[in-house]
Write a protein that holds these residues in place. Structure first.
Motif, PDB file in Angstrom:
ATOM      1  N   VAL B  64      38.559  53.764  28.413  1.00 28.85           N
ATOM      2  CA  VAL B  64      37.195  53.399  28.822  1.00 28.85           C
ATOM      3  C   VAL B  64      36.721  52.182  28.036  1.00 28.85           C
ATOM      4  O   VAL B  64      36.107  51.259  28.596  1.00 28.85           O
ATOM      5  CB  VAL B  64      36.234  54.585  28.621  1.00 28.85           C
ATOM      6  CG1 VAL B  64      34.779  54.144  28.774  1.00 28.85           C
ATOM      7  CG2 VAL B  64      36.545  55.698  29.611  1.00 28.85           C
ATOM      8  N   TYR B  67      38.375  49.186  29.508  1.00 28.88           N
ATOM      9  CA  TYR B  67      37.809  48.882  30.827  1.00 28.88           C
ATOM     10  C   TYR B  67      36.459  48.189  30.690  1.00 28.88           C
ATOM     11  O   TYR B  67      36.202  47.148  31.307  1.00 28.88           O
ATOM     12  CB  TYR B  67      37.682  50.184  31.621  1.00 28.88           C
ATOM     13  CG  TYR B  67      37.268  49.990  33.056  1.00 28.88           C
ATOM     14  CD1 TYR B  67      38.216  49.765  34.046  1.00 28.88           C
ATOM     15  CD2 TYR B  67      35.935  50.045  33.428  1.00 28.88           C
ATOM     16  CE1 TYR B  67      37.837  49.585  35.362  1.00 28.88           C
ATOM     17  CE2 TYR B  67      35.552  49.875  34.739  1.00 28.88           C
ATOM     18  CZ  TYR B  67      36.506  49.641  35.710  1.00 28.88           C
ATOM     19  OH  TYR B  67      36.129  49.468  37.006  1.00 28.88           O
ATOM     20  N   LYS B  68      35.599  48.773  29.882  1.00 24.68           N
ATOM     21  CA  LYS B  68      34.253  48.220  29.721  1.00 24.68           C
ATOM     22  C   LYS B  68      34.288  46.823  29.110  1.00 24.68           C
ATOM     23  O   LYS B  68      33.551  45.927  29.546  1.00 24.68           O
ATOM     24  CB  LYS B  68      33.413  49.151  28.844  1.00 24.68           C
ATOM     25  CG  LYS B  68      32.902  50.388  29.539  1.00 24.68           C
ATOM     26  CD  LYS B  68      32.020  51.174  28.565  1.00 24.68           C
ATOM     27  CE  LYS B  68      31.257  52.274  29.263  1.00 24.68           C
ATOM     28  NZ  LYS B  68      30.426  53.043  28.312  1.00 24.68           N
ATOM     29  N   ARG B  71      35.724  44.211  31.609  1.00 27.97           N
ATOM     30  CA  ARG B  71      34.775  43.989  32.702  1.00 27.97           C
ATOM     31  C   ARG B  71      33.539  43.230  32.216  1.00 27.97           C
ATOM     32  O   ARG B  71      33.021  42.361  32.916  1.00 27.97           O
ATOM     33  CB  ARG B  71      34.361  45.328  33.333  1.00 27.97           C
ATOM     34  CG  ARG B  71      35.496  46.069  34.031  1.00 27.97           C
ATOM     35  CD  ARG B  71      35.910  45.403  35.333  1.00 27.97           C
ATOM     36  NE  ARG B  71      34.834  45.467  36.305  1.00 27.97           N
ATOM     37  CZ  ARG B  71      34.464  44.447  37.077  1.00 27.97           C
ATOM     38  NH1 ARG B  71      35.071  43.276  36.958  1.00 27.97           N
ATOM     39  NH2 ARG B  71      33.487  44.576  37.948  1.00 27.97           N
ATOM     40  N   LEU B  93      37.041  64.350  34.971  1.00 30.45           N
ATOM     41  CA  LEU B  93      35.948  63.545  34.398  1.00 30.45           C
ATOM     42  C   LEU B  93      35.308  62.612  35.432  1.00 30.45           C
ATOM     43  O   LEU B  93      34.419  61.831  35.095  1.00 30.45           O
ATOM     44  CB  LEU B  93      36.475  62.728  33.209  1.00 30.45           C
ATOM     45  CG  LEU B  93      36.932  63.557  32.006  1.00 30.45           C
ATOM     46  CD1 LEU B  93      37.632  62.666  30.983  1.00 30.45           C
ATOM     47  CD2 LEU B  93      35.754  64.275  31.361  1.00 30.45           C
ATOM     48  N   ARG B  94      35.792  62.691  36.671  1.00 31.83           N
ATOM     49  CA  ARG B  94      35.301  61.863  37.776  1.00 31.83           C
ATOM     50  C   ARG B  94      35.539  60.373  37.539  1.00 31.83           C
ATOM     51  O   ARG B  94      34.810  59.531  38.050  1.00 31.83           O
ATOM     52  CB  ARG B  94      33.818  62.144  38.040  1.00 31.83           C
ATOM     53  CG  ARG B  94      33.555  63.562  38.541  1.00 31.83           C
ATOM     54  CD  ARG B  94      32.079  63.785  38.761  1.00 31.83           C
ATOM     55  NE  ARG B  94      31.400  64.132  37.527  1.00 31.83           N
ATOM     56  CZ  ARG B  94      30.314  63.525  37.077  1.00 31.83           C
ATOM     57  NH1 ARG B  94      29.770  62.532  37.758  1.00 31.83           N
ATOM     58  NH2 ARG B  94      29.743  63.894  35.963  1.00 31.83           N
ATOM     59  N   MET B  95      36.522  60.058  36.726  1.00 32.33           N
ATOM     60  CA  MET B  95      36.821  58.650  36.450  1.00 32.33           C
ATOM     61  C   MET B  95      37.835  58.077  37.431  1.00 32.33           C
ATOM     62  O   MET B  95      38.082  56.879  37.442  1.00 32.33           O
ATOM     63  CB  MET B  95      37.350  58.488  35.029  1.00 32.33           C
ATOM     64  CG  MET B  95      36.310  58.772  33.970  1.00 32.33           C
ATOM     65  SD  MET B  95      36.957  58.513  32.314  1.00 32.33           S
ATOM     66  CE  MET B  95      35.519  58.976  31.338  1.00 32.33           C
ATOM     67  N   VAL B  98      36.081  55.566  39.586  1.00 27.94           N
ATOM     68  CA  VAL B  98      35.724  54.325  38.883  1.00 27.94           C
ATOM     69  C   VAL B  98      36.963  53.481  38.650  1.00 27.94           C
ATOM     70  O   VAL B  98      36.946  52.252  38.809  1.00 27.94           O
ATOM     71  CB  VAL B  98      35.033  54.649  37.537  1.00 27.94           C
ATOM     72  CG1 VAL B  98      34.626  53.355  36.823  1.00 27.94           C
ATOM     73  CG2 VAL B  98      33.812  55.520  37.748  1.00 27.94           C
ATOM     74  N   PHE B  99      38.047  54.138  38.288  1.00 28.69           N
ATOM     75  CA  PHE B  99      39.292  53.423  37.993  1.00 28.69           C
ATOM     76  C   PHE B  99      40.126  53.160  39.246  1.00 28.69           C
ATOM     77  O   PHE B  99      41.210  52.567  39.163  1.00 28.69           O
ATOM     78  CB  PHE B  99      40.151  54.237  37.004  1.00 28.69           C
ATOM     79  CG  PHE B  99      39.586  54.291  35.607  1.00 28.69           C
ATOM     80  CD1 PHE B  99      38.672  53.352  35.150  1.00 28.69           C
ATOM     81  CD2 PHE B  99      39.977  55.303  34.736  1.00 28.69           C
ATOM     82  CE1 PHE B  99      38.155  53.414  33.858  1.00 28.69           C
ATOM     83  CE2 PHE B  99      39.467  55.354  33.441  1.00 28.69           C
ATOM     84  CZ  PHE B  99      38.554  54.416  33.007  1.00 28.69           C
TER      85      PHE B  99
END
Lengths: 164, 101
Positions: B64, B67-68, B71, B93-95, B98-99
């Motif tokens: 993460v 990624y952050k 971006r 984690l519902r990522m 996003v990924f």
């Protein structure tokens, strides 16, 4: 019923892999899963959904104890691990003698996730609670985590070779 | 301890190959590597997880962070190859959305 598997480890991250391996193999006893390469004793081979849930949750709780109860690399006492693999479930008790953890202080994950709200922490307890059927924490001393995961009925049928 | 990742560069693009177990013991070293990578402001970062067998929340946090940071600097991150336990964790984690896994 076989007696529980008991393991006492120093409460540091250096011993984490030993504990994880013991839990992974105990989960296999319940799920009936096999390793991709049975000759590779050091492989991190966790594919079965039951094994995945148990190992993922346990890793987070072990991390939590080593970091919060025993402050990562500080003075550490022991972690007492009791693993009870039964025909249709596994129970794991993790006992430590460190600082109690404030489990109610764990913030939930954000409702909406995007690249700005992706969390960089606080995910461990969420993983454990979501993966398992039961996560109970009793602050001590000693502190006690009690984890339980049932094998689903379809998985039991597969393991017993009676799937229809 | 053998670190479970390799980084290669090709101009402004970087490829990060992660294998084995990315966890609380190995994620800090990856975090340091990410710090070194991010200051070079890569325009594209490919993260290859085909060889990744296990991940915990510390490992997720490292990804993460990567990624952050990329971006935020205007770069793109592509994560590929997640499977088995790591994929289950990203989904939980519902990522995964996003990924784009």
């Amino acid at each position: 019923m076989a007696p529980p598997i008991r393991l006492t480890l120093p409460g540091t991250l250096r011993y984490r892999a030993i504990a994880v391996r013991a839990v992974a193999e105990a989960a296999r006893l319940v799920s009936g899963s096999t390793q991709r390469d049975p000759n590779d004793a050091l492989a991190h081979d966790v594919r079965d959904p039951f094994d995945t849930a148990v190992v993922s949750a346990f890793m987070e709780i072990f991390n939590n104890v080593a970091i919060h109860a025993y402050s990562r690399d500080g003075e550490a006492s022991t972690i007492e691990l009791t693993i009870t693999p039964d025909a249709d479930q596994i129970m794991i008790e993790i006992k430590d003698h460190g600082v109690p953890f404030d489990i109610d202080g764990v913030a939930p994950l954000p409702e909406e996730l995007d690249e700005y709200t992706l969390p960089e922490g606080g995910m461990g307890i969420h993983i454990a609670k979501t993966m398992l059927d039961e996560v109970v924490y009793e602050p001590g001393p000693p502190n006690l985590w009690r984890l339980r995961k049932h094998l689903s009925a379809p998985a039991q049928q597969l393991r017993n070779g009676s799937s229809k | 301890m053998t670190l479970p990742f390799d980084v290669s560069r090709n101009g402004n693009e970087a490829t990060l190959v992660i294998r084995g177990s990315l966890d609380i013991n190995t994620a800090p070293a990856l975090g340091e590597e990410i710090d070194r990578l991010v200051v070079t402001r890569p325009t594209k970062v490919l993260v290859d997880l085909v060889g990744l067998d296990l991940i915990d929340s510390s490992g997720v946090a490292a990804l993460v962070k990567l990624y952050k940071a990329v971006r935020a600097a205007g770069g793109q991150v592509t994560i590929t190859g997640a499977r088995d336990q790591p994929l289950a964790i990203f989904k939980l984690l519902r990522m995964d959305k996003v990924f784009n896994l």
